[in-house]
Design a protein around this motif. Structure first.
Motif, mmCIF file in Angstrom:
data_model
loop_
_atom_site.group_PDB
_atom_site.id
_atom_site.type_symbol
_atom_site.label_atom_id
_atom_site.label_comp_id
_atom_site.label_asym_id
_atom_site.label_seq_id
_atom_site.Cartn_x
_atom_site.Cartn_y
_atom_site.Cartn_z
ATOM 1 N N LYS A 152 0.818 -1.269 0.022
ATOM 2 C CA LYS A 152 0.057 0.108 0.050
ATOM 3 C C LYS A 152 0.853 1.202 0.193
ATOM 4 O O LYS A 152 2.032 1.178 0.348
ATOM 5 N N CYS A 153 0.241 2.322 -0.180
ATOM 6 C CA CYS A 153 0.901 3.659 -0.259
ATOM 7 C C CYS A 153 0.511 4.466 0.907
ATOM 8 O O CYS A 153 -0.655 4.438 1.492
ATOM 9 N N LYS A 209 6.675 10.329 -4.876
ATOM 10 C CA LYS A 209 7.226 9.176 -4.136
ATOM 11 C C LYS A 209 8.452 9.585 -3.222
ATOM 12 O O LYS A 209 9.232 10.270 -3.796
ATOM 13 N N GLY A 210 8.522 9.255 -1.949
ATOM 14 C CA GLY A 210 9.604 9.551 -1.247
ATOM 15 C C GLY A 210 9.343 10.778 -0.329
ATOM 16 O O GLY A 210 10.040 11.202 0.627
ATOM 17 N N THR A 211 8.394 11.852 -0.969
ATOM 18 C CA THR A 211 8.117 13.134 -0.231
ATOM 19 C C THR A 211 6.665 12.956 0.088
ATOM 20 O O THR A 211 6.531 13.500 1.305
ATOM 21 N N ASP A 212 5.909 12.823 -0.609
ATOM 22 C CA ASP A 212 4.402 12.658 -0.489
ATOM 23 C C ASP A 212 4.014 11.515 0.118
ATOM 24 O O ASP A 212 2.875 11.253 0.765
ATOM 25 N N TYR A 213 4.451 10.223 -0.446
ATOM 26 C CA TYR A 213 4.088 9.070 -0.285
ATOM 27 C C TYR A 213 5.252 8.110 -0.081
ATOM 28 O O TYR A 213 6.200 8.205 -0.905
ATOM 29 N N GLU A 214 5.071 6.706 0.791
ATOM 30 C CA GLU A 214 6.008 5.758 0.684
ATOM 31 C C GLU A 214 5.388 4.527 0.184
ATOM 32 O O GLU A 214 4.020 4.432 0.407
ATOM 33 N N VAL A 215 5.635 3.573 -0.472
ATOM 34 C CA VAL A 215 5.218 2.227 -0.726
ATOM 35 C C VAL A 215 5.737 1.333 0.138
ATOM 36 O O VAL A 215 6.681 0.953 0.464
#
Length: 809
Positions: free
Chosen positions: A132-133, A505-511
């Protein structure tokens, strides 16, 4: 009884007793009675309209009484969130399985297994989690604000005469209402070409039977200044324009004759008799004054009435200042939702003389300071015509807007956080189509799509990801549909739409990668635990469903033999299911009785709604007794109510013998009209001996063949769910049949848009027209009688002079 000349309260000021001036002083005539007699035709028409309005209101109330019952039934026995839901298999578990031991808190258990006592859980090595994110911030800009509104409310603006209106078409023997929405970006009314296209689109969404729509029977075209309606029906049915709301047809150039007969639509076409008028000049105060707007705050919905146009214009009150509207609205929001919960203010915009109305959820404080509450959800559910949407006076606000994402508007206007600060020019420069790539699957995203459309496209694709949005947390949820370690999420796009939607990705969300669940199970007769791996936290162990809630029994990945294992105890518990089914049948039988009483009770034609004059001659108890008789039979032989009654009567007919074994049967008393009879002991026995059979009989899903034909209507609760959704659904663009007709407090937008309300609005306008006509007639007769009195007075004076002059002759 009172004479027919009596008028109801809202027209009583036009009766003879309220006529201005005095008559008969010279002539001796009873002027007021004579005028009342001469205006009898008009007053009679007003009374008939008021009585028709009262009948529709009673019909609406009766139908809402049924839909309220259906809604409450669904919430109690069909909704999965209800503890008494009979669509859930939980209530039908014949065995009460209990996990024992100090580590039992780490699992949940349900089902029925003969091996439950002969096995134990020695440990949980690892819990499963789907890929998931994890988003770090809000998805929306958390703003609810309008565009620029003139600070001076006397400013004149173009007001659409088309948006939010409707017209009625008679096709054959049936009537169809064609609505032109003001909150749908697919409908435009800026030019006559836009209007023609929008009308054709709206007619294309109205079914007339046999797989045809109203657009198949008629079409609208334009020639630059006027519209033409053309009959293109191949079946030879007659078509007529019979009426419209807010003088729509008149504004489009179509006029009804004095006889008010419909305008026939021929195969050669009927063209407007005058040029269409698509806009008219109105002040902001006149556009918004006295109208209602519906707010929803943390699930609570209230209609708020804005300050009247008179108050907004009054120099001692509003003085045409937007700030007065703001203070009045603030006071009403405080009363509706609690002081200090919602703050509204007017913020100056870059355009001189204009301000933006902003709404902010706040935390109540003792010092009246503004402390923002980012956990609360505030939205605009609906508004009266002319307030919201692309043609509304509250520019930039549409139904569905909130301090969260607007899932139904275009995604470019939905309030995405990552689009905050973008100018109109920058938004216009975005590509008309971009390709969103999830796990290598390409999903075409067009500029006009809503966030709901985008999430539906993701969910319907082969990307293996489910997308949703949680308003309370203001977060997107992107989860792999592949359980455990099988899932993955990789997001990209051709032209950057992924970053506008979800950020970087890496700033606003991670997986977060997926993991499988691993538990150690020990069976009787063996001391060696068996490690079982699953992609989810739910394990089916020989009919026993074990749900993992936490980890225990392992140290550094090695099973600890000293850890206490979880064992199971099995007991029988049928009471929750018995109680729920018994209550469901009682509620079902109440609905059956109500529906059949309403559809079979004949109206007493001797009892019409009372007029105001008739009520003046009666006591309160007499009025109540009269109205009870007059209200009866409002739904007599109504086709939709009859259809509902028939559906309820046959609810278990297709599975009667099987249901009888489980304690459910139809009453043999014909007068019961299909009420259900419950044999509690037979149900308990079936639940104890064949729980799976009971579950199947109640919750079995419906099935269709390859052609879409229903081959199995499903279990009894599934069939009931189908009926409830057909007649009383409160969600979706098209509500249940009865709610579309009468509206429901459980579907706020339906209160103003249901077909009966449209009838009531039309009658109110006709009463206003007739009342104006009555006033004109009264003024004319008063003037004539005044002239008569003057002439008679002059003749009397001359007669007296002559008598005096020749009295001595």
């Amino acid at each position: 009884m009172a004479s027919i000349g009596g008028l109801s309260s809202n027209a009583s000021t036009n009766s003879a007793s309220s006529l201005r001036g005095y008559g008969g002083l010279a002539s001796g005539l009873d002027r007021d009675s004579l005028i009342e007699s001469m205006t009898y035709a008009t007053t009679s028409k007003i009374q008939k309209q008021q009585q028709a309005k009262q009948k529709i209101t009673w019909t609406q109330e009766a139908m809402r009484g049924i839909t309220d019952k259906l809604y409450n039934f669904s919430q109690s026995f069909i909704s999965y969130t209800s503890p008494k839901s009979l669509l859930s298999t939980k209530l039908f578990s014949s065995n009460q399985i209990t996990a024992l031991g100090e580590n039992s808190k780490y699992i949940g258990v349900s089902g029925s297994s003969s091996l439950a006592k002969s096995m134990s859980i020695a440990g949980v090595k690892q819990m499963a989690s789907d890929a998931k994110c994890n988003f770090t911030g809000a998805a929306s800009d958390q703003k609810l604000a309008s565009g620029g509104i003139d600070q001076d409310l006397s400013t004149l603006n173009d007001y659409s005469t088309v948006a939010g209106t409707s017209f009625t078409v008679k096709y054959g023997s049936k009537y169809y209402s064609v609505s032109l929405p003001e909150n749908n970006e697919d409908y435009k009314y800026d030019t006559l070409s836009d209007v023609a296209a929008s009308i054709n689109k709206a007619m294309g969404e109205i079914s007339v039977g046999d797989g045809k729509t109203l657009a198949d029977a008629m079409a609208v075209s334009e020639d630059g200044s006027r519209l033409t309606f053309t009959n293109k029906d191949t079946a030879g049915n007659a078509l007529e324009l019979t009426g419209s709301s807010d003088n729509l047809l008149g504004n489009l150039g179509f006029q009804f004759g004095q006889d008010n007969k419909g305008i026939e639509i021929t195969s050669s076409g009927v063209r407007g008799s005058s040029n269409a008028k698509l806009t008219e000049q109105k002040s902001v105060a006149d556009q918004i004054g006295g109208k209602q707007i519906c707010f929803t705050y943390n699930g609570k919905t209230e209609w708020i009435q804005l300050a009247s146009a008179a108050d907004l214009k009054d120099p001692s009150k509003g003085n045409n200042d937007l700030d007065y509207l703001v203070s009045d609205l603030q006071e009403k929001l405080d009363k509706a939702f609690g002081a200090g919960r919602i703050n509204v203010k007017a913020d100056p915009t870059a355009t001189p003389g204009q301000s933006s109305l902003s709404f902010k959820t706040t935390v109540p404080t003792n010092n009246n300071s503004i402390v923002e509450d980012k956990s609360s959800v505030l939205s605009l559910a609906a508004g009266e015509r002319g307030l919201l949407g692309q043609y509304g006076a509250l520019t930039g606000l549409s139904a569905g807007d909130s301090n969260r994402l607007n899932l139904e508007s275009s995604w470019t206007k939905s309030g995405l956080k990552h689009m905050e600060g973008m100018t109109d020019a920058q938004i216009a420069a975005l590509p008309d189509e971009d390709t969103l790539k999830i796990n290598g699957t390409e999903i075409k995203i067009k500029k006009g799509m809503s966030l709901t459309d985008i999430m539906d496209a993701i969910n319907a694709s082969d990307a293996g990801v489910k997308a949703s949005y949680l308003a309370e947390g203001d977060r997107f949820v992107l989860t792999s549909t592949e359980n455990g370690a099988s899932g993955k999420i990789e997001i990209d796009s051709d032209q950057g739409i992924d970053q506008l939607l979800f950020g970087v990705k890496g700033t606003d969300y991670e997986v977060q990668e997926g993991k499988d669940a691993i538990i150690a199970v020990k069976y009787a007769g063996s001391d060696t635990p068996v490690e079982v791996t699953r992609g989810s936290n739910s394990f089916n162990l020989n009919g026993l469903t074990v749900t993992v809630k936490g980890e225990f029994g392992y140290n550094s990945g090695v099973l600890d033999p000293a850890a206490e294992a979880i064992t199971f105890d099995v007991t029988m518990n049928t009471e929750p299911a018995v109680t729920a089914v018994k209550e469901m049948i009682d509620a079902f039988n109440e609905i059956v009785k109500l529906v059949n009483d309403e559809v079979s009770t004949k109206p007493n034609r001797k009892y019409d709604p009372l007029t105001a004059e008739q009520e003046d001659e009666m006591s309160e108890s007499q009025i109540n007794a009269w109205n009870e008789k007059a209200k009866a039979g409002m739904l007599f032989n109504d086709s939709d109510i009859r259809g509902l009654a028939d559906a309820l009567r046959t609810i278990i007919s297709g599975d009667a013998s099987n249901m009888q074994k489980m304690g459910l049967s139809v009453s043999t008393d014909y007068s019961d009209n299909g009420k259900l009879v419950f044999d509690e002991e037979a149900f308990k026995k079936a639940l104890e001996t064949d729980p799976d059979g009971v579950i199947n009989a109640f919750t079995r899903p419906s099935e269709k063949d390859a052609n879409g034909n229903v081959t199995d209507a499903g279990g009894v609760m599934v069939r009931l769910q189908t009926i409830m959704e057909k007649y009383a659904s409160t969600t979706g663009a098209t509500k249940g049949i009865l709610i579309e007709r009468a509206g429901s407090k459980y579907a706020p937008t339906s209160i103003l848009t249901n077909s009966m309300q449209k009838q009531l609005d039309a009658i109110d306008k006709e009463i206003d027209r007739l009342t104006d006509k009555l006033s004109v007639e009264q003024d004319r007769y008063i003037s004539q009688f005044t002239n008569l009195e003057r002439l008679i007075s002059q003749m009397n004076s001359q007669s007296s002079w002559l008598a005096s002059a020749f009295g001595g002759v």
